[in-house]
Enzyme design. Structure first.
Site, PDB file in Angstrom:
ATOM      1  N   CYS A  10      -1.779   3.336  16.573  1.00  0.00           N
ATOM      2  CA  CYS A  10      -1.653   4.740  16.002  1.00  0.00           C
ATOM      3  C   CYS A  10      -0.185   4.938  15.536  1.00  0.00           C
ATOM      4  O   CYS A  10       0.581   4.988  16.271  1.00  0.00           O
ATOM      5  CB  CYS A  10      -2.125   5.612  17.132  1.00  0.00           C
ATOM      6  SG  CYS A  10      -2.020   7.501  16.535  1.00  0.00           S
ATOM      7  N   SER A  11      -0.151   5.467  14.355  1.00  0.00           N
ATOM      8  CA  SER A  11       1.208   5.423  13.925  1.00  0.00           C
ATOM      9  C   SER A  11       1.919   6.650  14.384  1.00  0.00           C
ATOM     10  O   SER A  11       3.150   7.035  14.710  1.00  0.00           O
ATOM     11  CB  SER A  11       1.336   5.679  12.257  1.00  0.00           C
ATOM     12  OG  SER A  11       0.713   6.676  11.851  1.00  0.00           O
TER      13      SER A  11
END
Length: 115
Positions: A10-11
């Site tokens: 997840c960025s």
């Protein structure tokens, strides 16, 4: 110490870690994808969030749409769903003592950490 429920894919989650690191904030990473939470741990997080369980669910994920969308699931069923499918847990979740928050947007995280 601050704890971060983190998913490395997840960025947003990686961005929060980068922010904390750059600002010298001590934190512990909890990789809930590779080391899933126990039911008690998940229920504790829910309690600290002060949110309904349904607000912890990533409803845009394919697995949710394919298997759970449209079903009227109660809290216990949602907890079981999250335990069996940890990728459906919102992330990152920042835990500070007896309270927690879903780590978006970054401005809210900054305020939460400084409190």
């Amino acid at each position: 110490m601050i704890k971060i429920l983190h998913n490395n894919s997840c960025s947003k989650s990686r961005g929060i870690l980068e922010y904390l690191d750059e600002n010298g904030v001590a934190f512990e990473i909890i990789d809930f994808i590779n080391e899933p939470l126990s039911e008690m741990e998940l229920r504790t997080v829910v309690k600290k969030l002060h949110l309904p369980v349904k607000d912890m669910v990533r409803t845009n994920e394919k697995i949710y749409k394919d298997q759970f969308s449209g079903k009227d699931l109660g809290d216990d069923e949602l907890i079981q769903m999250l335990l069996e499918n940890p990728s459906l847990i919102q992330r990152p979740i920042i835990i500070k003592g007896s309270v927690a928050m879903i780590g978006r947007p970054l401005e809210n995280v900054k305020f939460f950490i400084e409190k």
